[in-house]
Design an enzyme around this catalytic site. Structure first.
Site, mmCIF file in Angstrom:
data_model
loop_
_atom_site.group_PDB
_atom_site.id
_atom_site.type_symbol
_atom_site.label_atom_id
_atom_site.label_comp_id
_atom_site.label_asym_id
_atom_site.label_seq_id
_atom_site.Cartn_x
_atom_site.Cartn_y
_atom_site.Cartn_z
ATOM 1 C CG ASP A 22 -1.674 1.255 1.343
ATOM 2 O OD1 ASP A 22 -2.251 1.591 0.499
ATOM 3 O OD2 ASP A 22 -1.745 1.840 2.439
ATOM 4 C CD GLU A 106 -2.890 2.135 -2.671
ATOM 5 O OE1 GLU A 106 -3.836 2.981 -2.551
ATOM 6 O OE2 GLU A 106 -1.795 2.654 -2.464
ATOM 7 C CG ASP A 199 -0.600 3.765 5.700
ATOM 8 O OD1 ASP A 199 -1.646 4.054 5.040
ATOM 9 O OD2 ASP A 199 0.277 4.628 6.116
#
Ligand code: ZN
Length: 238
Positions: A22, A106, A199
């Site tokens: 992330d 991502e 996170d």
């Protein structure tokens, strides 16, 4: 809220492992293993010196010798920052590529995000001020470089994951709620009470989504479902 100590380095598990990465808000990158990684930037004294030099440059006479000297000193500091970031990206991507079979990241389309706000230096685009801070943070964290190098080193093993809800979804029970996010760095689930670094929670969701995408790809062979969703193929061949 206190969390258990997390390893600062990447722990490399056995084969067959899926990891989620992330792009953190409070850290450069968080892994679903719990590791939180930060790009080494300029040291505090260096950053202070850079600000000072830039201030002096703004006051220096155009075309003057002093201006040239200041510019060179600023360029040296910035080059140092760039070198450190590149080095970090190389080391991090090598360890991810060799340590994990599948790496979920991502799908942020960082390139588009940074290009849209830029315009030109002489005639900056609209909303530049609002976006400039965010873009600077993205670039500074080296996320774009990280994703690019990772795709190069782990060809066919990087799974881009739609980042929608990855920060709002509880990685323990699946509950989605904007209130799940207690702060930028703290995730507390309103349904089950699961608490985690925000996170890392997002990274676990990314890992789960990447694992699911791989399972869908290998589905007919492994689990043997008769029906295969066509959109999975589109997603994975992109
Ligand atoms: Zn929950």
């Amino acid at each position: 809220m206190a969390f258990a100590a997390v390893p600062a380095s990447i722990e490399v598990p056995g084969n067959g492992a899926v990891v989620g990465v992330d792009r953190g808000v409070s850290v450069s990158a968080a892994l679903s293993t719990g590791a939180m990684l930060n790009v080494p930037g300029l040291r505090r004294t260096e950053a202070r010196r850079l600000t000072l030099l830039q201030r002096r440059l703004a006051r220096a006479k155009r075309g003057g010798r002093r201006r040239r000297i200041l510019k060179a000193a600023i360029a040296r500091l910035k080059a140092r920052e760039t070198d450190r970031r590149k080095d970090w990206v190389e080391k991090t991507t090598t360890r991810l590529a060799s340590g994990f079979d599948v790496i979920g990241i991502e799908d942020l389309r960082v390139k588009n995000m940074t290009a849209s706000a830029k315009g030109t230096i002489e005639a900056p685009g609209r909303g530049v001020r609002a976006k400039a801070g965010l873009n600077k943070a993205i670039l500074a964290s080296g996320w774009g470089q990280l994703a690019r190098r990772l795709e190069h080193k782990a060809q066919g093993r990087v799974i881009p994951v739609d980042p929608a809800y990855t920060s709002q979804r509880c990685s323990a029970c699946g509950h989605v709620d904007t209130k799940n996010r207690e702060s930028q760095s703290v995730f507390v689930c309103t349904a089950c009470g699961f608490a985690c670094h925000a996170d890392v929670n997002a990274a676990i969701n990314i890992e789960t989504a990447a694992g699911r995408a791989v399972a869908a790809r290998e589905g007919p062979r492994v689990a043997g479902p008769t029906h295969r969703e066509p959109q999975h193929d589109l997603l994975l061949s992109a």
